[in-house]
Design a protein around this motif. Structure first.
Motif, PDB file in Angstrom:
ATOM      1  N   MET A 240      93.014  79.200  68.825  1.00 57.19           N
ATOM      2  CA  MET A 240      92.476  77.881  69.193  1.00 57.19           C
ATOM      3  C   MET A 240      91.709  77.294  68.037  1.00 57.19           C
ATOM      4  O   MET A 240      90.974  77.967  67.342  1.00 57.19           O
ATOM      5  CB  MET A 240      91.528  78.026  70.385  1.00 57.19           C
ATOM      6  N   ARG A 241      91.875  75.997  67.812  1.00 59.62           N
ATOM      7  CA  ARG A 241      91.103  75.304  66.800  1.00 59.62           C
ATOM      8  C   ARG A 241      89.723  74.990  67.364  1.00 59.62           C
ATOM      9  O   ARG A 241      89.573  74.689  68.535  1.00 59.62           O
ATOM     10  CB  ARG A 241      91.772  73.989  66.400  1.00 59.62           C
ATOM     11  N   PRO A 242      88.685  75.015  66.525  1.00 57.33           N
ATOM     12  CA  PRO A 242      87.350  74.720  67.009  1.00 57.33           C
ATOM     13  C   PRO A 242      87.174  73.242  67.281  1.00 57.33           C
ATOM     14  O   PRO A 242      87.938  72.416  66.790  1.00 57.33           O
ATOM     15  CB  PRO A 242      86.456  75.180  65.847  1.00 57.33           C
ATOM     16  N   PRO A 243      86.148  72.883  68.055  1.00 59.12           N
ATOM     17  CA  PRO A 243      85.848  71.477  68.234  1.00 59.12           C
ATOM     18  C   PRO A 243      85.343  70.882  66.935  1.00 59.12           C
ATOM     19  O   PRO A 243      85.075  71.595  65.970  1.00 59.12           O
ATOM     20  CB  PRO A 243      84.733  71.496  69.294  1.00 59.12           C
ATOM     21  N   ALA A 244      85.193  69.566  66.905  1.00 60.49           N
ATOM     22  CA  ALA A 244      84.692  68.907  65.706  1.00 60.49           C
ATOM     23  C   ALA A 244      83.389  69.542  65.259  1.00 60.49           C
ATOM     24  O   ALA A 244      82.493  69.774  66.057  1.00 60.49           O
ATOM     25  CB  ALA A 244      84.480  67.416  65.982  1.00 60.49           C
ATOM     26  N   ARG A 245      83.302  69.820  63.947  1.00 60.77           N
ATOM     27  CA  ARG A 245      82.149  70.533  63.426  1.00 60.77           C
ATOM     28  C   ARG A 245      81.387  69.638  62.465  1.00 60.77           C
ATOM     29  O   ARG A 245      81.954  68.838  61.755  1.00 60.77           O
ATOM     30  CB  ARG A 245      82.592  71.810  62.688  1.00 60.77           C
ATOM     31  N   SER A 246      80.104  69.842  62.434  1.00 66.45           N
ATOM     32  CA  SER A 246      79.292  69.064  61.511  1.00 66.45           C
ATOM     33  C   SER A 246      77.988  69.781  61.274  1.00 66.45           C
ATOM     34  O   SER A 246      77.568  70.641  62.028  1.00 66.45           O
ATOM     35  CB  SER A 246      79.013  67.675  62.099  1.00 66.45           C
ATOM     36  N   THR A 247      77.330  69.439  60.188  1.00 72.86           N
ATOM     37  CA  THR A 247      75.925  69.727  60.014  1.00 72.86           C
ATOM     38  C   THR A 247      75.252  68.378  59.875  1.00 72.86           C
ATOM     39  O   THR A 247      75.887  67.346  59.968  1.00 72.86           O
ATOM     40  CB  THR A 247      75.658  70.590  58.770  1.00 72.86           C
ATOM     41  N   GLU A 248      73.959  68.353  59.624  1.00 71.63           N
ATOM     42  CA  GLU A 248      73.286  67.072  59.473  1.00 71.63           C
ATOM     43  C   GLU A 248      73.822  66.289  58.284  1.00 71.63           C
ATOM     44  O   GLU A 248      73.613  65.100  58.168  1.00 71.63           O
ATOM     45  CB  GLU A 248      71.787  67.310  59.311  1.00 71.63           C
ATOM     46  N   ARG A 249      74.522  66.954  57.371  1.00 69.97           N
ATOM     47  CA  ARG A 249      75.007  66.286  56.172  1.00 69.97           C
ATOM     48  C   ARG A 249      76.419  65.743  56.324  1.00 69.97           C
ATOM     49  O   ARG A 249      76.826  64.899  55.547  1.00 69.97           O
ATOM     50  CB  ARG A 249      74.982  67.273  54.997  1.00 69.97           C
TER      51      ARG A 249
ATOM     52  N   LEU B   9      90.109  83.450  68.529  1.00 65.18           N
ATOM     53  CA  LEU B   9      89.408  82.295  69.080  1.00 65.18           C
ATOM     54  C   LEU B   9      88.423  81.813  68.025  1.00 65.18           C
ATOM     55  O   LEU B   9      87.539  82.557  67.593  1.00 65.18           O
ATOM     56  CB  LEU B   9      88.663  82.686  70.362  1.00 65.18           C
ATOM     57  N   ARG B  10      88.598  80.562  67.578  1.00 71.14           N
ATOM     58  CA  ARG B  10      87.763  79.988  66.523  1.00 71.14           C
ATOM     59  C   ARG B  10      86.737  79.028  67.101  1.00 71.14           C
ATOM     60  O   ARG B  10      87.083  78.063  67.782  1.00 71.14           O
ATOM     61  CB  ARG B  10      88.636  79.232  65.520  1.00 71.14           C
ATOM     62  N   LEU B  11      85.464  79.290  66.827  1.00 70.14           N
ATOM     63  CA  LEU B  11      84.384  78.408  67.246  1.00 70.14           C
ATOM     64  C   LEU B  11      83.436  78.187  66.081  1.00 70.14           C
ATOM     65  O   LEU B  11      83.479  78.902  65.077  1.00 70.14           O
ATOM     66  CB  LEU B  11      83.598  79.020  68.410  1.00 70.14           C
ATOM     67  N   SER B  12      82.552  77.212  66.247  1.00 72.92           N
ATOM     68  CA  SER B  12      81.497  76.963  65.266  1.00 72.92           C
ATOM     69  C   SER B  12      80.159  76.843  65.980  1.00 72.92           C
ATOM     70  O   SER B  12      80.074  76.265  67.068  1.00 72.92           O
ATOM     71  CB  SER B  12      81.767  75.675  64.486  1.00 72.92           C
ATOM     72  N   ILE B  13      79.132  77.369  65.355  1.00 77.38           N
ATOM     73  CA  ILE B  13      77.783  77.203  65.899  1.00 77.38           C
ATOM     74  C   ILE B  13      77.388  75.731  65.917  1.00 77.38           C
ATOM     75  O   ILE B  13      76.475  75.332  66.654  1.00 77.38           O
ATOM     76  CB  ILE B  13      76.759  78.038  65.090  1.00 77.38           C
ATOM     77  N   ASP B  14      78.094  74.891  65.136  1.00 74.75           N
ATOM     78  CA  ASP B  14      77.746  73.476  65.099  1.00 74.75           C
ATOM     79  C   ASP B  14      77.966  72.781  66.434  1.00 74.75           C
ATOM     80  O   ASP B  14      77.434  71.694  66.666  1.00 74.75           O
ATOM     81  CB  ASP B  14      78.522  72.763  63.989  1.00 74.75           C
ATOM     82  N   GLY B  15      78.750  73.387  67.318  1.00 75.97           N
ATOM     83  CA  GLY B  15      78.886  72.838  68.665  1.00 75.97           C
ATOM     84  C   GLY B  15      77.681  73.100  69.539  1.00 75.97           C
ATOM     85  O   GLY B  15      77.659  72.684  70.704  1.00 75.97           O
ATOM     86  N   PHE B  16      76.657  73.754  68.960  1.00 73.75           N
ATOM     87  CA  PHE B  16      75.455  74.096  69.717  1.00 73.75           C
ATOM     88  C   PHE B  16      74.189  73.581  69.026  1.00 73.75           C
ATOM     89  O   PHE B  16      73.111  74.135  69.188  1.00 73.75           O
ATOM     90  CB  PHE B  16      75.406  75.617  69.945  1.00 73.75           C
ATOM     91  N   HIS B  17      74.359  72.484  68.264  1.00 72.47           N
ATOM     92  CA  HIS B  17      73.199  71.780  67.746  1.00 72.47           C
ATOM     93  C   HIS B  17      72.332  71.268  68.906  1.00 72.47           C
ATOM     94  O   HIS B  17      72.851  70.839  69.943  1.00 72.47           O
ATOM     95  CB  HIS B  17      73.622  70.543  66.930  1.00 72.47           C
ATOM     96  N   ARG B  18      71.046  71.297  68.702  1.00 74.27           N
ATOM     97  CA  ARG B  18      70.154  70.616  69.641  1.00 74.27           C
ATOM     98  C   ARG B  18      70.297  69.098  69.451  1.00 74.27           C
ATOM     99  O   ARG B  18      70.741  68.640  68.390  1.00 74.27           O
ATOM    100  CB  ARG B  18      68.695  71.012  69.378  1.00 74.27           C
ATOM    101  N   PRO B  19      69.916  68.303  70.443  1.00 70.13           N
ATOM    102  CA  PRO B  19      69.898  66.851  70.245  1.00 70.13           C
ATOM    103  C   PRO B  19      69.022  66.471  69.051  1.00 70.13           C
ATOM    104  O   PRO B  19      68.053  67.168  68.732  1.00 70.13           O
ATOM    105  CB  PRO B  19      69.316  66.326  71.564  1.00 70.13           C
TER     106      PRO B  19
END
Length: 244
Positions: free
Chosen positions: A1-10, A81-91
């Motif tokens: 599975m591809r991960p959801p859209a990923r981002s950091t603050e940058r 299964l591919r995930l990123s911690i970026d899907g768990f950013h706080r607001p």
């Protein structure tokens, strides 16, 4: 599975993206195949969780995507299964409520309790996992469909701060993607438009570089990692096996 859209603050993703195909790609592919074989050899027949950790801009996301691709090409391949911690950013409001310094970048960026509830706890039970709870770019909650896991699924999670105390014991193995700040900062800056300062000591980089230095001091992730992959030269990465 591809991960959801990923981002950091940058900005989204880790750039650039070295190819595993075509002229000059054979060396990188061989190194990732070596790593992939080491990963799939862990606990045959059981689910395993592997962290792909490193600085912002080190190339973690690309490496984890490519590692998943290589694992999928191995004989008798295990499901990935591919995930990123970026899907768990706080607001965003929570991330900057105590200011915009290095301390809040390290301490307030992610909701580790949500990650445990949505991913790690059900994964260990063999139940479907929820791959994200927040879209960091849109700054809104998301509710993706749960993803089932198999009896011997390899969970690959990329992100920063993955071996900090809250997460150190959840992984069966960890890859530290090793690059100096002099490399990671320009790479990370290059993901977003506008003018940037490539100097890690520049004030504009203080939040990010300082937060990652706090992580190094608190967790010593390079020494804790199962494998260290020097990703400074994207075409010729170097894999080092370590003993946890």
């Amino acid at each position: 599975m591809r991960p959801p859209a990923r981002s950091t603050e940058r900005g989204a993703g880790d750039e650039p993206r070295p190819s595993l195909r075509g002229p000059g790609a054979s060396f990188r592919h061989a190194v990732l195949r070596d790593l992939a074989e080491r990963v799939v050899a862990l606990r045959p027949g059981e689910r395993i969780a592997v962290a792909v950790d490193g600085f912002d801009g080190a190339g973690k996301t690309v490496l984890a995507d490519q590692l998943a691709e290589v694992i999928g090409g191995l004989a008798g391949a295990r499901e990935v299964l591919r995930l990123s911690i970026d899907g768990f950013h706080r607001p965003r409001a929570q991330r900057v409520a105590r200011g915009r310094g290095p301390e809040t970048f390290y301490e307030d960026s992610y909701d580790y309790e949500a990650f445990s509830r949505a991913v790690m706890d059900p994964f260990r039970r063999g139940e479907p996992v929820t791959p994200a709870v927040n879209d960091v770019d849109a700054d809104r909650p998301v509710r993706p469909d749960p993803v089932p896991v198999g009896a011997d699924t390899v969970l690959l999670v990329d992100g920063i701060f993955l071996q900090r105390p809250e997460l150190a014991d959840v992984w069966d193995a960890a890859v530290w993607v090793d690059v100096p700040f002099e490399v990671s900062v320009p790479r990370g800056n290059g993901r977003s438009p506008g003018d940037h300062d490539a100097d890690p000591e520049a004030e504009v980089n203080r939040r990010y570089v300082g937060g990652q230095r706090l992580y190094l001091a608190a967790a010593d992730p390079r020494s804790r990692a199962t494998w260290v992959l020097d990703n400074t030269d994207l075409a010729r990465p170097v894999l080092h096996a370590r003993t946890r």
